[in-house]
Enzyme design. Structure first.
Site, mmCIF file in Angstrom:
data_model
loop_
_atom_site.group_PDB
_atom_site.id
_atom_site.type_symbol
_atom_site.label_atom_id
_atom_site.label_comp_id
_atom_site.label_asym_id
_atom_site.label_seq_id
_atom_site.Cartn_x
_atom_site.Cartn_y
_atom_site.Cartn_z
ATOM 1 C CG ASN A 213 60.662 176.650 16.374
ATOM 2 O OD1 ASN A 213 60.416 175.575 15.844
ATOM 3 N ND2 ASN A 213 60.366 176.903 17.640
ATOM 4 C CB CYS B 74 58.790 171.461 18.790
ATOM 5 S SG CYS B 74 58.053 173.026 18.234
ATOM 6 C CG HIS C 265 62.807 172.142 18.844
ATOM 7 N ND1 HIS C 265 62.478 172.363 17.524
ATOM 8 C CD2 HIS C 265 62.047 172.992 19.569
ATOM 9 C CE1 HIS C 265 61.559 173.308 17.459
ATOM 10 N NE2 HIS C 265 61.279 173.707 18.686
#
Length: 344
Positions: free
Chosen positions: A295, A123, A265
């Site tokens: 996500n 990520c 993020h």
């Protein structure tokens, strides 16, 4: 020895400047209600814990490279450029273990002979790729760099695991960097990165790599699924993202109050709001798209940038803070001023 690095961008007047942004998600939408029909969950349960209402998922036969190509083309079009000297692709879901996906993406975009490679930092991958592209420009290696984050995390998820199935989606985002000056709009001011391999098991796909293969045999299906220790990840993510953000703000010479927008993020809304709270930033300064896309790992930040540009959340001259935490464990933060770009 320090466990982190900074870009050193402040040491040179030749700076990477954002010249274009593009994002792409596959057309198939999976709502919370659809997940609830096959898992022990509900729309309310997912929204309360993650802030996600839906996510986009690839159809069979679509690859990470396909998404990366589309996002890359959109970013180049937005920048008004028809090429780049370097392509850096951040991904945890490459099309093959070997070779890297970036060369094929570059060729399909129309850049068949430029340098192209993958970066794997889960990520945090986009920030690692951004640092790589910015450093290449600062060193004079490239005049223009295409930085892409692309993921098909749906290919890694256990369909029976309601937690991960509810969180992750597929997508890609990209930015075009060009050589410019530190004080002009769009300039990437500074980047801070860090890692801690002692937290490798918090976010992992345990099977399929050299570690497992060296022990003989083949991994079982359960070894190829993505696993995450949610509670531990939450606390580590908030801590490291906040620390990295403060470090890069200090290096840039900005106070927290100077930040107009934070683009974190898109892990879940609770983490994003907790990071903002740790920094002392009002939650409304966070740019959010997680409700619509979930996500998307390395694609998360560039997709949020593309969305923020499209809906007007990001305005020319805004002082923007980027930050992320991912598997490895890895983390980072960056500062930049938002350029005057046409809405994608």
């Amino acid at each position: 020895m320090s466990d982190d690095i900074s870009s050193g961008l402040s040491a040179t007047t030749r700076t990477a400047v954002i010249a274009g942004v593009g994002g792409y998600v596959p057309p198939r939408v999976v709502t919370n209600d659809e997940l609830a029909r096959r898992l022990d969950t509900s729309d309310a349960w997912i929204r309360t814990r993650t802030g996600i209402a839906q996510r986009h998922v690839i159809d069979p036969g679509t690859t990470t490279g396909d998404l990366a190509v589309e996002a890359g083309l959109r970013a180049l079009k937005n920048s008004g450029a028809d090429g780049a000297d370097l392509v850096v692709l951040a991904t945890t879901t490459p099309d093959r273990p070997c070779p890297a996906t970036a060369p094929a993406v570059a060729t399909r975009i129309g850049l068949p002979h430029v340098a192209a490679f993958d970066v794997a930092a889960v990520c945090s991958g986009f920030l690692y790729a951004l640092q790589t592209g910015a450093a290449a420009i600062g060193a004079g290696f490239a005049e223009r760099v295409l930085v892409i984050g692309a993921e098909t995390f749906s290919t890694l998820l256990d369909p029976a695991d309601r937690t991960t199935a509810a969180i992750f989606g597929d997508g890609a985002g990209a930015v075009v960097l060009r050589a410019g000056e530190r004080d002009e709009p769009g300039a990437v001011r500074d980047i801070h990165l860090g890692s801690d391999g002692g937290m490798a098991d918090l976010i992992t796909v345990p099977g399929g790599g050299a570690e497992q293969r060296s022990r003989g045999g083949f991994p079982g299906p359960e070894d190829l699924y993505f696993r995450m220790e949610g509670k531990s990840v939450f606390f580590a993510a908030v801590r490291r993202m906040a620390e990295s953000s403060l470090t890069v703000l200090d290096r840039t010479g900005w106070q927290v109050a100077d930040v107009d927008r934070i683009v974190a993020h898109q892990a879940n809304t609770r983490i994003i709001h907790a990071v903002a709270e740790q920094l002392g930033l009002p939650p409304e300064r966070a740019v959010l798209n997680i409700e619509r896309v979930g996500n998307t790992s390395a694609a998360s930040i560039p997709l949020a940038l593309a969305g923020g540009m499209a809906d007007g959340a990001l305005k020319a001259g805004d002082r923007v803070l980027l930050t992320a935490f991912g598997g490895g464990a890895t983390w980072g933060a960056a500062t930049l001023t938002w350029p005057d770009l046409p809405r994608a």
